[in-house]
Design an enzyme around this catalytic site. Structure first.
Site, PDB file in Angstrom:
ATOM      1  N   ASP A  30      32.056  46.959  38.117  1.00  0.00           N
ATOM      2  CA  ASP A  30      33.438  46.705  37.687  1.00  0.00           C
ATOM      3  C   ASP A  30      33.774  47.587  36.493  1.00  0.00           C
ATOM      4  O   ASP A  30      32.869  47.969  35.734  1.00  0.00           O
ATOM      5  CB  ASP A  30      33.591  45.255  37.199  1.00  0.00           C
ATOM      6  CG  ASP A  30      33.630  44.247  38.340  1.00  0.00           C
ATOM      7  OD1 ASP A  30      33.567  44.643  39.510  1.00  0.00           O
ATOM      8  OD2 ASP A  30      33.718  43.048  38.026  1.00  0.00           O
ATOM      9  N   ARG A  65      36.084  52.528  43.655  1.00  0.00           N
ATOM     10  CA  ARG A  65      37.061  51.476  43.902  1.00  0.00           C
ATOM     11  C   ARG A  65      38.252  51.772  42.977  1.00  0.00           C
ATOM     12  O   ARG A  65      38.119  51.693  41.759  1.00  0.00           O
ATOM     13  CB  ARG A  65      36.469  50.111  43.543  1.00  0.00           C
ATOM     14  CG  ARG A  65      37.516  48.997  43.591  1.00  0.00           C
ATOM     15  CD  ARG A  65      37.117  47.833  42.705  1.00  0.00           C
ATOM     16  NE  ARG A  65      35.928  47.185  43.198  1.00  0.00           N
ATOM     17  CZ  ARG A  65      35.170  46.385  42.424  1.00  0.00           C
ATOM     18  NH1 ARG A  65      35.472  46.165  41.155  1.00  0.00           N
ATOM     19  NH2 ARG A  65      34.101  45.812  42.914  1.00  0.00           N
TER      20      ARG A  65
HETATM   21  C1  FAD Z   1      38.693  44.136  45.018  1.00  0.00           C
HETATM   22  C2  FAD Z   1      39.284  44.248  43.635  1.00  0.00           C
HETATM   23  C3  FAD Z   1      38.470  44.558  42.563  1.00  0.00           C
HETATM   24  C4  FAD Z   1      39.020  44.691  41.293  1.00  0.00           C
HETATM   25  N1  FAD Z   1      38.216  45.119  40.256  1.00  0.00           N
HETATM   26  C5  FAD Z   1      38.772  45.408  39.069  1.00  0.00           C
HETATM   27  C6  FAD Z   1      38.021  46.021  38.033  1.00  0.00           C
HETATM   28  O1  FAD Z   1      36.822  46.293  38.186  1.00  0.00           O
HETATM   29  N2  FAD Z   1      38.642  46.290  36.854  1.00  0.00           N
HETATM   30  C7  FAD Z   1      39.984  46.018  36.664  1.00  0.00           C
HETATM   31  O2  FAD Z   1      40.506  46.343  35.592  1.00  0.00           O
HETATM   32  N3  FAD Z   1      40.706  45.434  37.624  1.00  0.00           N
HETATM   33  C8  FAD Z   1      40.153  45.119  38.812  1.00  0.00           C
HETATM   34  N4  FAD Z   1      40.925  44.546  39.798  1.00  0.00           N
HETATM   35  C9  FAD Z   1      42.277  44.027  39.467  1.00  0.00           C
HETATM   36  C10 FAD Z   1      43.338  45.109  39.506  1.00  0.00           C
HETATM   37  O3  FAD Z   1      43.177  46.003  38.422  1.00  0.00           O
HETATM   38  C11 FAD Z   1      44.755  44.515  39.435  1.00  0.00           C
HETATM   39  O4  FAD Z   1      44.914  43.845  38.213  1.00  0.00           O
HETATM   40  C12 FAD Z   1      45.080  43.564  40.555  1.00  0.00           C
HETATM   41  O5  FAD Z   1      44.569  44.000  41.776  1.00  0.00           O
HETATM   42  C13 FAD Z   1      46.622  43.395  40.692  1.00  0.00           C
HETATM   43  O6  FAD Z   1      47.217  44.614  41.002  1.00  0.00           O
HETATM   44  P1  FAD Z   1      47.691  45.007  42.489  1.00  0.00           P
HETATM   45  O7  FAD Z   1      47.151  46.363  42.768  1.00  0.00           O
HETATM   46  O8  FAD Z   1      47.297  43.976  43.449  1.00  0.00           O
HETATM   47  O9  FAD Z   1      49.233  45.209  42.421  1.00  0.00           O
HETATM   48  P2  FAD Z   1      50.433  44.414  41.765  1.00  0.00           P
HETATM   49  O10 FAD Z   1      51.544  45.385  41.737  1.00  0.00           O
HETATM   50  O11 FAD Z   1      50.015  43.744  40.503  1.00  0.00           O
HETATM   51  O12 FAD Z   1      50.716  43.312  42.848  1.00  0.00           O
HETATM   52  C14 FAD Z   1      51.252  43.606  44.118  1.00  0.00           C
HETATM   53  C15 FAD Z   1      51.583  42.311  44.819  1.00  0.00           C
HETATM   54  O13 FAD Z   1      50.361  41.635  45.108  1.00  0.00           O
HETATM   55  C16 FAD Z   1      50.484  40.252  44.871  1.00  0.00           C
HETATM   56  N5  FAD Z   1      49.578  39.870  43.777  1.00  0.00           N
HETATM   57  C17 FAD Z   1      48.914  40.705  42.939  1.00  0.00           C
HETATM   58  N6  FAD Z   1      48.147  40.010  42.082  1.00  0.00           N
HETATM   59  C18 FAD Z   1      48.355  38.711  42.385  1.00  0.00           C
HETATM   60  C19 FAD Z   1      47.861  37.492  41.862  1.00  0.00           C
HETATM   61  N7  FAD Z   1      47.000  37.463  40.850  1.00  0.00           N
HETATM   62  N8  FAD Z   1      48.292  36.330  42.430  1.00  0.00           N
HETATM   63  C20 FAD Z   1      49.148  36.324  43.455  1.00  0.00           C
HETATM   64  N9  FAD Z   1      49.665  37.449  44.004  1.00  0.00           N
HETATM   65  C21 FAD Z   1      49.276  38.610  43.471  1.00  0.00           C
HETATM   66  C22 FAD Z   1      51.926  40.002  44.527  1.00  0.00           C
HETATM   67  O14 FAD Z   1      52.632  39.735  45.726  1.00  0.00           O
HETATM   68  C23 FAD Z   1      52.370  41.322  43.959  1.00  0.00           C
HETATM   69  O15 FAD Z   1      53.743  41.523  44.086  1.00  0.00           O
HETATM   70  C24 FAD Z   1      40.410  44.426  41.084  1.00  0.00           C
HETATM   71  C25 FAD Z   1      41.216  44.124  42.169  1.00  0.00           C
HETATM   72  C26 FAD Z   1      40.683  44.040  43.432  1.00  0.00           C
HETATM   73  C27 FAD Z   1      41.598  43.747  44.579  1.00  0.00           C
END
Ligand code: FAD
Length: 310
Positions: free
Chosen positions: A132, A182
């Site tokens: 991560d 990732r």
């Molecule tokens: C497999 C995976 C591993 C990850 N590992 C890391 C990491 O190592 N370090 C790090 O900094 N971040 C990590 N993240 C988190 C990432 O950085 C984002 O904060 C998170 O994925 C939300 O951003 P988004 O790309 O989904 O888009 P966004 O623009 O935030 O969301 C797009 C849409 O997805 C839905 N959505 C997003 N989040 C949520 C939620 N919490 N609850 C409900 N609906 C939601 C909503 O409909 C939103 O409109 C990880 C995410 C994933 C999927």
């Protein structure tokens, strides 16, 4: 960045709130939307059920910034045990670890030794370790850990964050290694001199970086991209790009978090896209849960509704 997001991210590191909120029944109920349970067994049951739908898994036991060597040792032992249990259970499940959970704040060599043991076990068990990415001060040491582990085995990948200005260069540096990356938007509270403050710029950067990681050179080097987002627009744009460029399914997977955007997960599977869903478990869920709330402040209303539902 919205005020609600900033406030939730600031609260995610508040120790008093963590101690009190995690004892509160309605917060515990609300967190169940994002994790099937605190025990590894709960996570394994959920993994078996999503595997039947054609979805792979990444397990992560929640925890970060451990303060004692014994805690880091225990985390490493736990993940070795996960590898031992996943294989006989026939689960297509990898693991994802935070460097500060393996002791990075205490001693970098201790952390690397734990990471090395996990990667070596992944080699023996035909499995994979994801690292991560935490907040920006950890990026250099985390990339360094990844480089050292990658020199030993290809069974290790790293998360990089599209909200950081530096990521474009980090990708160029890591791409020739044939790295598994990732790509995420980024979940921490970062100042405007290190990260794009506007969401539209982060989304744009995500698309550009993902295209770079799907390019011919990245594929020739043997790279793998995890498109880790729940954003249906980005997922769709990248899907179109993949089809247009005829990128093989060996070069990418979509990755999402348990309980988030299930309809999108189902659509991807129906379209034949490879998908893994990260399942979190463990007792130390408060900061992680607050970051999930911050990603979509509308989730706070779920919590509030839960208070009045009982
Ligand atoms: C497999 C995976 C591993 C990850 N590992 C890391 C990491 O190592 N370090 C790090 O900094 N971040 C990590 N993240 C988190 C990432 O950085 C984002 O904060 C998170 O994925 C939300 O951003 P988004 O790309 O989904 O888009 P966004 O623009 O935030 O969301 C797009 C849409 O997805 C839905 N959505 C997003 N989040 C949520 C939620 N919490 N609850 C409900 N609906 C939601 C909503 O409909 C939103 O409109 C990880 C995410 C994933 C999927």
């Amino acid at each position: 960045m919205s005020l609600a997001r900033k406030t939730l991210l600031a609260l995610s590191t508040n120790a008093w709130l963590r101690d009190h909120a995690t004892k509160t029944a309605f917060v515990r109920r609300s967190v169940s939307a994002f994790m099937p349970g605190e025990r590894l067994e709960d996570a394994m049951d959920a993994a078996a059920s999503q595997q039947r739908k054609g979805i792979g898994t990444i397990f992560t036991r929640l925890g970060e910034n451990v303060t004692r060597v014994e805690e880091a040792d225990e985390v490493a032992r736990h993940y070795l045990d996960v590898f031992d249990r996943v294989q006989p259970a026939g689960l297509r499940a990898q693991i994802s670890v935070k460097p500060t959970q393996l002791g990075l704040d205490l001693d970098k060599e201790l952390c690397f030794n734990h990471l090395r043991a996990l990667v070596e076990c992944a080699e023996r068990r035909d499995n994979f370790v994801w690292i991560d990415m935490e907040s920006s001060p950890y990026v250099d040491p985390t990339i360094d850990l990844f480089r050292r582990a990658r020199a030993l085995s290809p069974r290790v990948g790293i998360a990089l964050q599209a909200y950081l200005y530096r990521t474009v260069k980090d990708i160029e540096d890591l791409l020739p290694l044939g790295s598994a990356i990732r790509l995420v938007k980024g979940a921490y509270l970062e100042p405007a001199d290190v990260a794009f403050p506007q969401k539209a710029d982060v989304d744009d950067n995500f698309f550009k970086l993902a295209c770079r990681l799907l390019s011919d050179d990245a594929q020739k080097a043997g790279g793998l991209l995890h498109i880790a987002t729940h954003d249906p627009v980005l997922a769709g744009r990248l899907g179109a790009h993949i089809d247009e460029r005829r990128v093989p399914t060996t070069a990418y997977e979509y990755a999402m978090l348990y309980g988030i955007q299930r309809p999108l997960q189902e659509r991807l599977v129906r379209a034949g896209r490879p998908l893994r869903v990260l399942i979190a478990y463990g007792e130390y869920w408060f900061p992680w849960y607050m970051r999930r709330l911050a990603e979509r402040p509308a989730n706070v209303w779920f919590v509030v509704k839960n208070v009045f539902a009982r």
